[in-house]
Scaffold this motif. Structure first.
Motif, PDB file in Angstrom:
ATOM      1  N   VAL A 125      28.229 -55.812  41.588  1.00  0.00           N
ATOM      2  CA  VAL A 125      29.273 -55.925  42.614  1.00  0.00           C
ATOM      3  C   VAL A 125      30.582 -55.469  41.986  1.00  0.00           C
ATOM      4  O   VAL A 125      30.924 -55.878  40.869  1.00  0.00           O
ATOM      5  N   PHE A 126      31.324 -54.616  42.689  1.00  0.00           N
ATOM      6  CA  PHE A 126      32.540 -54.036  42.141  1.00  0.00           C
ATOM      7  C   PHE A 126      33.743 -54.277  43.052  1.00  0.00           C
ATOM      8  O   PHE A 126      33.598 -54.410  44.266  1.00  0.00           O
ATOM      9  N   ARG A 127      34.904 -54.311  42.428  1.00  0.00           N
ATOM     10  CA  ARG A 127      36.169 -54.320  43.158  1.00  0.00           C
ATOM     11  C   ARG A 127      36.876 -53.004  42.874  1.00  0.00           C
ATOM     12  O   ARG A 127      37.212 -52.700  41.728  1.00  0.00           O
ATOM     13  N   ARG A 153      43.102 -49.365  43.821  1.00  0.00           N
ATOM     14  CA  ARG A 153      43.815 -48.743  44.945  1.00  0.00           C
ATOM     15  C   ARG A 153      43.700 -47.226  44.926  1.00  0.00           C
ATOM     16  O   ARG A 153      43.668 -46.589  45.984  1.00  0.00           O
ATOM     17  N   ASP A 154      43.665 -46.628  43.732  1.00  0.00           N
ATOM     18  CA  ASP A 154      43.568 -45.168  43.661  1.00  0.00           C
ATOM     19  C   ASP A 154      42.134 -44.677  43.822  1.00  0.00           C
ATOM     20  O   ASP A 154      41.882 -43.479  43.836  1.00  0.00           O
ATOM     21  N   ARG A 155      41.180 -45.614  43.961  1.00  0.00           N
ATOM     22  CA  ARG A 155      39.767 -45.297  44.178  1.00  0.00           C
ATOM     23  C   ARG A 155      39.180 -44.425  43.065  1.00  0.00           C
ATOM     24  O   ARG A 155      38.302 -43.605  43.298  1.00  0.00           O
ATOM     25  N   LEU A 156      39.653 -44.638  41.857  1.00  0.00           N
ATOM     26  CA  LEU A 156      39.130 -43.922  40.696  1.00  0.00           C
ATOM     27  C   LEU A 156      38.424 -44.848  39.721  1.00  0.00           C
ATOM     28  O   LEU A 156      37.761 -44.379  38.788  1.00  0.00           O
ATOM     29  N   PHE A 157      38.572 -46.166  39.921  1.00  0.00           N
ATOM     30  CA  PHE A 157      38.006 -47.145  39.002  1.00  0.00           C
ATOM     31  C   PHE A 157      37.519 -48.346  39.797  1.00  0.00           C
ATOM     32  O   PHE A 157      38.157 -48.770  40.764  1.00  0.00           O
ATOM     33  N   CYS A 158      36.358 -48.870  39.427  1.00  0.00           N
ATOM     34  CA  CYS A 158      35.811 -50.066  40.067  1.00  0.00           C
ATOM     35  C   CYS A 158      35.518 -51.106  38.996  1.00  0.00           C
ATOM     36  O   CYS A 158      34.755 -50.835  38.062  1.00  0.00           O
ATOM     37  N   TYR A 159      36.114 -52.274  39.152  1.00  0.00           N
ATOM     38  CA  TYR A 159      35.950 -53.352  38.177  1.00  0.00           C
ATOM     39  C   TYR A 159      34.707 -54.165  38.525  1.00  0.00           C
ATOM     40  O   TYR A 159      34.532 -54.602  39.667  1.00  0.00           O
ATOM     41  N   GLY A 160      33.837 -54.348  37.543  1.00  0.00           N
ATOM     42  CA  GLY A 160      32.610 -55.109  37.766  1.00  0.00           C
ATOM     43  C   GLY A 160      32.870 -56.595  37.851  1.00  0.00           C
ATOM     44  O   GLY A 160      33.429 -57.186  36.916  1.00  0.00           O
ATOM     45  N   GLU A 161      32.469 -57.206  38.962  1.00  0.00           N
ATOM     46  CA  GLU A 161      32.694 -58.637  39.159  1.00  0.00           C
ATOM     47  C   GLU A 161      31.455 -59.473  38.850  1.00  0.00           C
ATOM     48  O   GLU A 161      31.575 -60.627  38.447  1.00  0.00           O
ATOM     49  N   SER A 162      30.257 -58.930  39.046  1.00  0.00           N
ATOM     50  CA  SER A 162      29.042 -59.701  38.797  1.00  0.00           C
ATOM     51  C   SER A 162      28.591 -59.605  37.351  1.00  0.00           C
ATOM     52  O   SER A 162      27.955 -60.530  36.823  1.00  0.00           O
ATOM     53  N   LEU A 163      28.900 -58.510  36.685  1.00  0.00           N
ATOM     54  CA  LEU A 163      28.586 -58.284  35.275  1.00  0.00           C
ATOM     55  C   LEU A 163      29.737 -57.501  34.650  1.00  0.00           C
ATOM     56  O   LEU A 163      30.484 -56.827  35.366  1.00  0.00           O
ATOM     57  N   PRO A 164      29.892 -57.551  33.333  1.00  0.00           N
ATOM     58  CA  PRO A 164      30.967 -56.774  32.689  1.00  0.00           C
ATOM     59  C   PRO A 164      30.613 -55.288  32.608  1.00  0.00           C
ATOM     60  O   PRO A 164      30.509 -54.694  31.536  1.00  0.00           O
ATOM     61  N   ILE A 165      30.418 -54.704  33.794  1.00  0.00           N
ATOM     62  CA  ILE A 165      30.064 -53.289  33.918  1.00  0.00           C
ATOM     63  C   ILE A 165      31.000 -52.663  34.940  1.00  0.00           C
ATOM     64  O   ILE A 165      31.052 -53.105  36.090  1.00  0.00           O
TER      65      ILE A 165
END
Length: 299
Positions: A31-33, A36-48
């Protein structure tokens, strides 16, 4: 400076591999967040985490250590691997897994009215392509002296523009070739989306994360076409029923409460369960047949 306790994966920002790649990672429980620039997604369910980039940039980002893994077309990875080899650079990336989507082929095509005795037909001709390294490597294997002509786009119209006599381009359905009076005559590479990694393994927490992710992806891919078959039958009918199911894993057979010699059977089928197969099983003694989708499986 980035830490090495998180895994960073590069995928195509937009294009034919983007949505299937995101769907695959979601099915693996990620699961990712999105930024705003839609170039990076932070992993919320795992450190990925995800980097959203151009497909052509992914092999270079892996080689430079900007990202740790990537989902990329095999055609792109192979082309850049040959380019690095030609420059005398060491191998920088490898394929961990084929992912089964984004299938296409890199093929040679010639005008429809040409005869095609074989690759020797290309001798002395120009061949327009966006994959000069793969084409040149194939020409060497065929011992054919032809000239790759680099074009970054609209390769299929090169013969009409007089830039080349033939082309080497990606083909999915062949419709674009037909629209330009061309025909496919030789396949250089069968391509699909692959999971790519650096040639050398990680020596920190990323290796554990990568192995966990690969196990999950293997589980997702192994059940993509699988179905769970459930049925009831007399125990004596099992031998004939299992002859109709040569592709199943070891079935689970359970006696039915108060059912005498009747049993319930559960089996994981790896290939299509057609109506004809189900009807043949019914004739062999099966009843209460059910076919269910398999969402997840971890061996």
């Amino acid at each position: 400076m980035r830490t090495h306790d998180r895994l960073r994966i590069a995928i195509q920002k937009s294009g034919r591999l983007s949505d299937p790649a995101r769907e695959l990672l979601a099915r693996a429980g990620l699961v990712f967040r999105e930024s705003r620039d839609r170039l990076f997604c932070y992993g919320e369910s795992l450190p990925i985490d995800l980097l959203l980039v151009r497909d052509d940039d992914i092999p270079g980002l892996i080689a430079e250590g900007v990202c740790d893994l990537g989902i990329v077309g095999l055609n792109v990875l192979a082309e850049q691997g040959l380019e690095r080899k030609a420059k005398g650079e060491e191998e920088a990336f490898k394929v961990l897994s084929r992912l089964g989507f984004g299938r296409c082929r890199l093929s040679v095509a010639v005008p429809q009215d040409w005869d095609w005795p074989g690759p020797e037909r290309l001798a002395g001709l120009r061949c327009a392509t966006s994959y000069p390294a793969l084409l040149a490597d194939w020409l060497r294997e065929q011992a054919v002296d032809a000239e790759p002509v680099l074009l970054s786009g609209s390769v299929e119209i090169a013969p009409r523009l007089g830039k080349a006599e033939t082309i080497c381009d990606l083909v999915s359905t062949g419709g674009t070739l037909a629209a330009n009076q061309l025909k496919e005559v030789a396949v250089i590479l069968e391509s699909e989306a692959v999971f790519a990694a650096p040639a050398k393994p990680f020596n920190d927490e990323r290796q554990t994360l990568a192995e966990l992710l690969l196990r999950r992806l293997d589980g997702v891919l192994s059940v993509k076409a699988a179905k769970l078959l459930m049925l009831q039958a007399e125990r004596a009918a099992l031998v004939e029923l299992l002859k109709l199911l040569p592709d199943v894993d070891a079935p689970l057979v359970t006696p039915l409460e108060g059912g005498g010699d009747r049993v319930a059977v559960q089996a994981l089928c790896r290939t299509a369960l057609t109506w004809q197969r189900l009807e043949d099983m019914k004739k062999a003694g099966a009843s209460a047949l059910m076919v269910l989708p398999v969402e997840q499986m971890l061996a």
